[in-house]
Design a protein around this motif. Structure first.
Motif, PDB file in Angstrom:
ATOM      1  N   ALA A 281     -23.709 -27.486 -58.252  1.00  0.00           N
ATOM      2  CA  ALA A 281     -22.053 -26.850 -57.092  1.00  0.00           C
ATOM      3  C   ALA A 281     -22.592 -24.902 -56.480  1.00  0.00           C
ATOM      4  O   ALA A 281     -21.690 -25.131 -55.158  1.00  0.00           O
ATOM      5  CB  ALA A 281     -21.685 -26.661 -58.614  1.00  0.00           C
ATOM      6  N   THR A 282     -23.400 -24.225 -57.053  1.00  0.00           N
ATOM      7  CA  THR A 282     -23.430 -23.651 -56.300  1.00  0.00           C
ATOM      8  C   THR A 282     -24.225 -23.615 -54.819  1.00  0.00           C
ATOM      9  O   THR A 282     -23.274 -22.296 -53.777  1.00  0.00           O
ATOM     10  CB  THR A 282     -24.581 -22.221 -56.441  1.00  0.00           C
ATOM     11  N   ILE A 283     -24.343 -24.299 -53.746  1.00  0.00           N
ATOM     12  CA  ILE A 283     -25.269 -25.028 -52.908  1.00  0.00           C
ATOM     13  C   ILE A 283     -23.608 -25.557 -52.286  1.00  0.00           C
ATOM     14  O   ILE A 283     -23.449 -25.086 -50.812  1.00  0.00           O
ATOM     15  CB  ILE A 283     -26.072 -25.610 -52.696  1.00  0.00           C
ATOM     16  N   LYS A 284     -23.110 -26.333 -52.856  1.00  0.00           N
ATOM     17  CA  LYS A 284     -21.442 -26.593 -52.401  1.00  0.00           C
ATOM     18  C   LYS A 284     -20.817 -25.762 -51.617  1.00  0.00           C
ATOM     19  O   LYS A 284     -19.828 -25.241 -50.862  1.00  0.00           O
ATOM     20  CB  LYS A 284     -20.582 -27.543 -53.246  1.00  0.00           C
ATOM     21  N   LYS A 285     -20.646 -24.510 -52.555  1.00  0.00           N
ATOM     22  CA  LYS A 285     -19.847 -23.417 -52.612  1.00  0.00           C
ATOM     23  C   LYS A 285     -20.134 -22.938 -51.577  1.00  0.00           C
ATOM     24  O   LYS A 285     -19.290 -22.440 -50.634  1.00  0.00           O
ATOM     25  CB  LYS A 285     -19.688 -22.490 -53.870  1.00  0.00           C
ATOM     26  N   LEU A 286     -21.383 -22.342 -51.128  1.00  0.00           N
ATOM     27  CA  LEU A 286     -21.558 -21.545 -50.140  1.00  0.00           C
ATOM     28  C   LEU A 286     -21.754 -21.724 -49.110  1.00  0.00           C
ATOM     29  O   LEU A 286     -21.748 -20.616 -48.087  1.00  0.00           O
ATOM     30  CB  LEU A 286     -23.425 -20.994 -50.726  1.00  0.00           C
TER      31      LEU A 286
END
Length: 144
Positions: free
Chosen positions: A66-71
């Motif tokens: 989810a962090t990769i998607k957010k970034l």
């Protein structure tokens, strides 16, 4: 995207994480050598981010998907890439596929550098069209 084939970076880490996603964005390449790409046009980009490491964080992740998607996804999806602060007003840096792959790597690595588990972004695979893609892998020891 199951069935997607992309080159695997060489590494000796215990863990390798891959996150696939796509985003829609427009851009233009304001250079006379860019031909038709000088005009604003859009793509449905397909990206794969590869992260490696030996140590998981306190939640058991190298990095949360989810962090990769957010970034990346949340930042670039449905935007004009030229309007991003990394490009806006910079006449020497255009959002080509090559530059976008490098930028995406830098964004992920800057986040990883703030974490305690020393994970590394090993590769960014960025497909711009069904027949055209770029892979960015940092040189070992090279700071971006």
């Amino acid at each position: 995207m199951i069935g997607q084939i992309y080159p695997v970076p060489q590494h000796s880490y215990s863990y390798e994480l891959n996150k696939d996603f796509q985003f829609a964005a427009a851009h233009r390449i304001p250079s006379e050598t860019a031909g038709k790409c000088q005009r604003i046009h859009g793509h449905t980009y397909f990206a794969n981010i590869t992260v490696g490491g030996d140590t998981l964080d306190e939640s058991g992740f190298l990095i949360n998907f989810a962090t990769i998607k957010k970034l990346i996804h949340d930042r670039f999806d449905h935007t004009l890439l030229n309007d991003d602060p990394l490009f806006k007003g910079k006449s020497e840096r255009f959002p080509t596929t090559e530059v976008m792959a490098e930028v995406m790597h830098s964004i992920i690595q800057e986040h990883l550098d703030q974490q305690g588990n020393k994970a590394q972004c090993l590769q960014v695979f960025l497909r711009e069209t069904p027949t055209s893609y770029c892979i960015f892998r940092p040189r070992r020891g090279k700071e971006l």
